[in-house]
Design a protein around this motif. Structure first.
Motif, PDB file in Angstrom:
ATOM      1  N   GLU A  40      -0.327  -5.190 -11.042  1.00 45.03           N
ATOM      2  CA  GLU A  40      -0.461  -4.746  -9.664  1.00 45.03           C
ATOM      3  C   GLU A  40       0.228  -3.394  -9.462  1.00 45.03           C
ATOM      4  O   GLU A  40       1.217  -3.067 -10.110  1.00 45.03           O
ATOM      5  CB  GLU A  40       0.155  -5.775  -8.715  1.00 45.03           C
ATOM      6  N   TYR A  43       3.569   0.856  -4.521  1.00 47.09           N
ATOM      7  CA  TYR A  43       3.346   1.992  -3.634  1.00 47.09           C
ATOM      8  C   TYR A  43       4.618   2.381  -2.892  1.00 47.09           C
ATOM      9  O   TYR A  43       5.425   1.525  -2.522  1.00 47.09           O
ATOM     10  CB  TYR A  43       2.259   1.668  -2.599  1.00 47.09           C
ATOM     11  N   ARG A 102      -9.043  -2.071 -12.291  1.00 47.97           N
ATOM     12  CA  ARG A 102      -7.876  -1.797 -11.462  1.00 47.97           C
ATOM     13  C   ARG A 102      -6.734  -1.229 -12.300  1.00 47.97           C
ATOM     14  O   ARG A 102      -6.348  -1.774 -13.315  1.00 47.97           O
ATOM     15  CB  ARG A 102      -7.423  -3.079 -10.775  1.00 47.97           C
ATOM     16  N   ARG A 126      -8.355   2.336  -6.755  1.00 46.08           N
ATOM     17  CA  ARG A 126      -7.230   1.894  -7.568  1.00 46.08           C
ATOM     18  C   ARG A 126      -7.308   2.445  -8.979  1.00 46.08           C
ATOM     19  O   ARG A 126      -6.412   2.235  -9.771  1.00 46.08           O
ATOM     20  CB  ARG A 126      -7.200   0.364  -7.599  1.00 46.08           C
ATOM     21  N   ARG A 163       0.932   5.903  -4.798  1.00 50.29           N
ATOM     22  CA  ARG A 163       1.150   5.028  -5.946  1.00 50.29           C
ATOM     23  C   ARG A 163       2.269   5.612  -6.820  1.00 50.29           C
ATOM     24  O   ARG A 163       2.208   6.772  -7.241  1.00 50.29           O
ATOM     25  CB  ARG A 163      -0.123   4.881  -6.764  1.00 50.29           C
ATOM     26  N   HIS A 166       3.541   0.410 -11.513  1.00 51.12           N
ATOM     27  CA  HIS A 166       2.787  -0.826 -11.662  1.00 51.12           C
ATOM     28  C   HIS A 166       3.729  -1.929 -12.125  1.00 51.12           C
ATOM     29  O   HIS A 166       4.874  -1.676 -12.536  1.00 51.12           O
ATOM     30  CB  HIS A 166       1.626  -0.650 -12.638  1.00 51.12           C
ATOM     31  N   LYS A 202       6.370  -1.276  -1.763  1.00 47.31           N
ATOM     32  CA  LYS A 202       5.626  -2.531  -1.695  1.00 47.31           C
ATOM     33  C   LYS A 202       4.502  -2.552  -2.717  1.00 47.31           C
ATOM     34  O   LYS A 202       4.122  -1.513  -3.275  1.00 47.31           O
ATOM     35  CB  LYS A 202       5.069  -2.772  -0.297  1.00 47.31           C
ATOM     36  N   SER A 203       3.985  -3.741  -2.958  1.00 48.97           N
ATOM     37  CA  SER A 203       2.757  -3.941  -3.720  1.00 48.97           C
ATOM     38  C   SER A 203       1.693  -4.374  -2.716  1.00 48.97           C
ATOM     39  O   SER A 203       2.008  -4.632  -1.545  1.00 48.97           O
ATOM     40  CB  SER A 203       2.967  -5.010  -4.796  1.00 48.97           C
ATOM     41  N   PRO A 204       0.416  -4.473  -3.126  1.00 52.11           N
ATOM     42  CA  PRO A 204      -0.625  -4.827  -2.159  1.00 52.11           C
ATOM     43  C   PRO A 204      -0.378  -6.126  -1.407  1.00 52.11           C
ATOM     44  O   PRO A 204      -0.753  -6.238  -0.239  1.00 52.11           O
ATOM     45  CB  PRO A 204      -1.886  -4.911  -3.032  1.00 52.11           C
ATOM     46  N   GLU A 205       0.254  -7.119  -2.044  1.00 54.01           N
ATOM     47  CA  GLU A 205       0.422  -8.424  -1.405  1.00 54.01           C
ATOM     48  C   GLU A 205       1.850  -8.718  -0.961  1.00 54.01           C
ATOM     49  O   GLU A 205       2.111  -9.780  -0.386  1.00 54.01           O
ATOM     50  CB  GLU A 205      -0.035  -9.532  -2.378  1.00 54.01           C
TER      51      GLU A 205
END
Length: 243
Positions: A40, A43, A102, A126, A163, A166, A202-205
């Motif tokens: 993932e 960001y 991704r 992405r 970004r 990861h 943060k990450s996407p989730e």
């Protein structure tokens, strides 16, 4: 890909490096317990006090690659292919699912007639497209430098995401990327640090973990404590601890 070395940035009194370390470690621990088909993204959220009058784009140079993998899209194997770059046929690229694409960096030949999909559902935001020219002896070096750059685009509003890494990165490398991105972003926005309201990671989730908050307008006498609390991530919730 092995990242090119950059000189470490001088400490900035506005950004608490320990806050960055805590946020990175908490986010990486949380992501480690949420496996996904591809690492993932991480960001940096940049919130400004006021939106710029004019749209602008700026490329931020990071010390380490924010994408986990790099592929050269080609139907033939080039001479002297570096060990850190893999070749992927154009036909296989079309068959990759959005999840598999991704977090990949695609090096696309500038003189190639291959019909490489570069928009729509073919390659999502992405992923990253970097044009390369194999006729240039230094194409691999140029590709590595381009892969280390991320774009900060401000059009409307006051919050933008950049970004910076990861889930598979080493914590120390992620911290260096975050610090470098913060310094570069604050240097290019209008009015620089004076216009930075807050920074989060943060990450996407995940929830957004605080890195920096602009000092209150109140004076030193009776002013509120604006220091951000230490943070941890547990089961998708943000927990705060008093310092």
């Amino acid at each position: 890909m092995s990242s090119p070395a950059l000189a470490p940035a001088a400490p900035n009194p506005r950004l608490d490096r320990e806050a960055v370390v805590r946020a990175v470690e908490a986010l990486l621990r949380w992501l480690k317990h949420r496996p996904s088909p591809a690492p993932e993204a991480i960001y940096l959220l940049v919130a400004l006090k006021s939106a710029p009058i004019r749209r602008f784009e700026h490329h931020l140079r990071l010390p380490h690659y924010p994408f986990p993998s790099t592929f050269l899209v080609a139907d033939r194997l080039p001479d002297d292919l570096p060990d850190d770059i893999e070749v992927i046929p154009s036909s296989l690229l079309r068959s990759l699912t959005p999840v598999a694409r991704r977090g990949l960096v695609f090096l696309v030949l500038v003189d190639s007639r291959l019909k490489i999909p570069t928009s729509g559902k073919a390659i999502k935001g992405r992923s990253r497209i970097v044009p390369v020219d194999l006729a240039d002896p230094a194409w691999a070096t140029s590709a590595r430098e381009a892969a280390c750059c991320v774009e900060l685009r401000v059009e409307a509003g006051t919050c933008r995401a950049v970004r910076v890494g990861h889930a598979a990165m080493a914590p120390a490398e992620a911290v260096e990327n975050v610090v470098a991105a913060v310094e570069a972003a604050a240097a290019c926005v209008p009015r620089k640090w004076k216009n930075v309201r807050a920074l989060h990671l943060k990450s996407p989730e995940s929830v957004a973990l605080p890195l920096y908050s602009a000092p209150s307008a109140e004076g030193s006498n009776g002013a509120k404590d604006t220091r951000e609390p230490a943070v941890t991530l547990e089961q998708g919730r943000l927990k705060r601890r008093k310092k």
